[in-house]
Design a protein around this motif. Sequence first.
Motif, mmCIF file in Angstrom:
data_model
loop_
_atom_site.group_PDB
_atom_site.id
_atom_site.type_symbol
_atom_site.label_atom_id
_atom_site.label_comp_id
_atom_site.label_asym_id
_atom_site.label_seq_id
_atom_site.Cartn_x
_atom_site.Cartn_y
_atom_site.Cartn_z
ATOM 1 N N LEU A 153 0.825 -1.210 0.000
ATOM 2 C CA LEU A 153 0.000 0.000 0.000
ATOM 3 C C LEU A 153 0.860 1.261 0.000
ATOM 4 N N GLY A 154 2.027 1.195 0.607
ATOM 5 C CA GLY A 154 2.933 2.344 0.659
ATOM 6 C C GLY A 154 3.499 2.705 -0.700
ATOM 7 N N ARG A 155 3.442 1.798 -1.659
ATOM 8 C CA ARG A 155 3.967 2.046 -3.012
ATOM 9 C C ARG A 155 3.013 2.885 -3.859
ATOM 10 N N TYR A 156 1.770 3.074 -3.406
ATOM 11 C CA TYR A 156 0.791 3.858 -4.154
ATOM 12 C C TYR A 156 0.754 5.279 -3.611
ATOM 13 N N ASP A 157 0.784 6.262 -4.512
ATOM 14 C CA ASP A 157 0.747 7.668 -4.097
ATOM 15 C C ASP A 157 -0.650 8.116 -3.687
ATOM 16 N N ASN A 158 -1.657 7.567 -4.313
ATOM 17 C CA ASN A 158 -3.027 8.026 -4.095
ATOM 18 C C ASN A 158 -3.781 7.187 -3.065
ATOM 19 N N ILE A 159 -3.056 6.527 -2.168
ATOM 20 C CA ILE A 159 -3.693 5.647 -1.175
ATOM 21 C C ILE A 159 -3.229 6.000 0.229
ATOM 22 N N ASP A 160 -4.180 6.082 1.140
ATOM 23 C CA ASP A 160 -3.904 6.168 2.575
ATOM 24 C C ASP A 160 -4.484 4.913 3.201
ATOM 25 N N PHE A 161 -3.889 4.459 4.305
ATOM 26 C CA PHE A 161 -4.413 3.267 4.971
ATOM 27 C C PHE A 161 -4.160 3.357 6.461
ATOM 28 N N ARG A 162 -4.980 2.643 7.202
ATOM 29 C CA ARG A 162 -4.860 2.593 8.666
ATOM 30 C C ARG A 162 -5.536 1.319 9.155
ATOM 31 N N ASP A 163 -5.376 1.028 10.452
ATOM 32 C CA ASP A 163 -6.078 -0.124 11.028
ATOM 33 C C ASP A 163 -7.575 0.127 10.926
ATOM 34 N N ALA A 164 -8.317 -0.904 10.580
ATOM 35 C CA ALA A 164 -9.768 -0.776 10.455
ATOM 36 C C ALA A 164 -10.405 -0.666 11.838
ATOM 37 N N ASN A 165 -11.703 -0.431 11.867
ATOM 38 C CA ASN A 165 -12.471 -0.262 13.102
ATOM 39 C C ASN A 165 -12.172 -1.402 14.080
ATOM 40 N N TYR A 166 -11.627 -1.036 15.242
ATOM 41 C CA TYR A 166 -11.228 -2.043 16.235
ATOM 42 C C TYR A 166 -12.423 -2.814 16.779
ATOM 43 N N GLN A 167 -13.555 -2.124 16.990
ATOM 44 C CA GLN A 167 -14.736 -2.797 17.541
ATOM 45 C C GLN A 167 -15.245 -3.878 16.604
ATOM 46 N N LYS A 168 -15.102 -3.664 15.328
ATOM 47 C CA LYS A 168 -15.626 -4.619 14.362
ATOM 48 C C LYS A 168 -14.610 -5.695 13.976
ATOM 49 N N TYR A 169 -13.332 -5.296 13.797
ATOM 50 C CA TYR A 169 -12.331 -6.220 13.269
ATOM 51 C C TYR A 169 -11.214 -6.576 14.245
ATOM 52 N N GLY A 170 -11.132 -5.878 15.360
ATOM 53 C CA GLY A 170 -9.996 -6.094 16.245
ATOM 54 C C GLY A 170 -8.749 -5.524 15.579
ATOM 55 N N LEU A 171 -7.620 -6.206 15.724
ATOM 56 C CA LEU A 171 -6.381 -5.732 15.121
ATOM 57 C C LEU A 171 -6.095 -6.419 13.795
ATOM 58 N N GLY A 172 -7.043 -7.187 13.284
ATOM 59 C CA GLY A 172 -6.787 -8.020 12.121
ATOM 60 C C GLY A 172 -7.265 -7.491 10.791
ATOM 61 N N ALA A 173 -7.402 -6.167 10.628
ATOM 62 C CA ALA A 173 -7.865 -5.638 9.345
ATOM 63 C C ALA A 173 -7.252 -4.265 9.090
ATOM 64 N N THR A 174 -7.126 -3.939 7.803
ATOM 65 C CA THR A 174 -6.594 -2.648 7.377
ATOM 66 C C THR A 174 -7.608 -1.985 6.458
ATOM 67 N N GLU A 175 -7.886 -0.705 6.719
ATOM 68 C CA GLU A 175 -8.819 0.058 5.907
ATOM 69 C C GLU A 175 -8.014 0.905 4.926
ATOM 70 N N VAL A 176 -8.376 0.835 3.658
ATOM 71 C CA VAL A 176 -7.642 1.527 2.603
ATOM 72 C C VAL A 176 -8.520 2.632 2.028
ATOM 73 N N PHE A 177 -7.990 3.858 1.966
ATOM 74 C CA PHE A 177 -8.695 5.003 1.399
ATOM 75 C C PHE A 177 -8.023 5.365 0.080
ATOM 76 N N ILE A 178 -8.817 5.417 -0.977
ATOM 77 C CA ILE A 178 -8.284 5.726 -2.302
ATOM 78 C C ILE A 178 -8.695 7.153 -2.652
ATOM 79 N N LYS A 179 -7.687 7.995 -2.841
ATOM 80 C CA LYS A 179 -7.938 9.399 -3.200
ATOM 81 C C LYS A 179 -8.288 9.444 -4.673
ATOM 82 N N GLN A 180 -9.423 10.024 -4.964
ATOM 83 C CA GLN A 180 -9.886 10.082 -6.352
ATOM 84 C C GLN A 180 -9.395 11.379 -6.987
ATOM 85 N N SER A 181 -8.832 11.259 -8.163
ATOM 86 C CA SER A 181 -8.397 12.457 -8.894
ATOM 87 C C SER A 181 -9.467 12.824 -9.904
ATOM 88 N N ALA A 182 -9.613 14.123 -10.177
ATOM 89 C CA ALA A 182 -10.613 14.582 -11.130
ATOM 90 C C ALA A 182 -10.177 14.190 -12.542
#
Length: 183
Positions: A153-182
């Motif tokens: 995920l770090g190789r992509y310029d238009n992507i941010d990521f973080r640990d997903a919702n702890y209440q739902k997934y615990g520590l076992g998931a990563t949430e990926v945000f894709i920045k949309q360009s016009a």
Amino acid sequence: MITKGDRVEVLDDAISGRVLSVQKNQVTIETEDGFTMTFFVNEIIKVNDSSNLLNDIKRINVSEVAKQKEIPKPRSFVKEKKSKHEIAAPEFDLHIEKLVPNKRGMSNYDILTLQTETAKRHIEFAIRNRIPRIIFIHGVGEGILKSELDFLLGRYDNIDFRDANYQKYGLGATEVFIKQSAM
């Protein structure tokens, strides 16, 4: 502290009675059967007398008892606010059991390669189709898949990521945000 007149019981025997005298570390008691016996202080224990129970009741603070019996308020927690138009993020489980019907014969390298290639394919799909966020379920384990996923995920310029919702997934998931360009 044991004093004359206290009701006591012997620790290692079924003997109880009233204290007649206390001398240094020895206590003389009269048992309920009328016998006089002497014990060391560490061999007996003072017990509450039912005649003193009325005095104990008078000392009880009613407001303190009411406070203890009060039903605790339920703990509040903040739910995720979702708008009516918000679409749930697609979840992709990268556990090998979810990717192939049988992993027999696959080395750890083969398994990790398949998992990272699957993640890459989903990322590329999300970018092409302008999907704003996705969730990868990688599990906790030893963290090898998570670190590989972070590197990918770090190789992509238009992507941010973080640990997903702890209440739902615990520590076992990563949430990926894709920045949309016009376009």
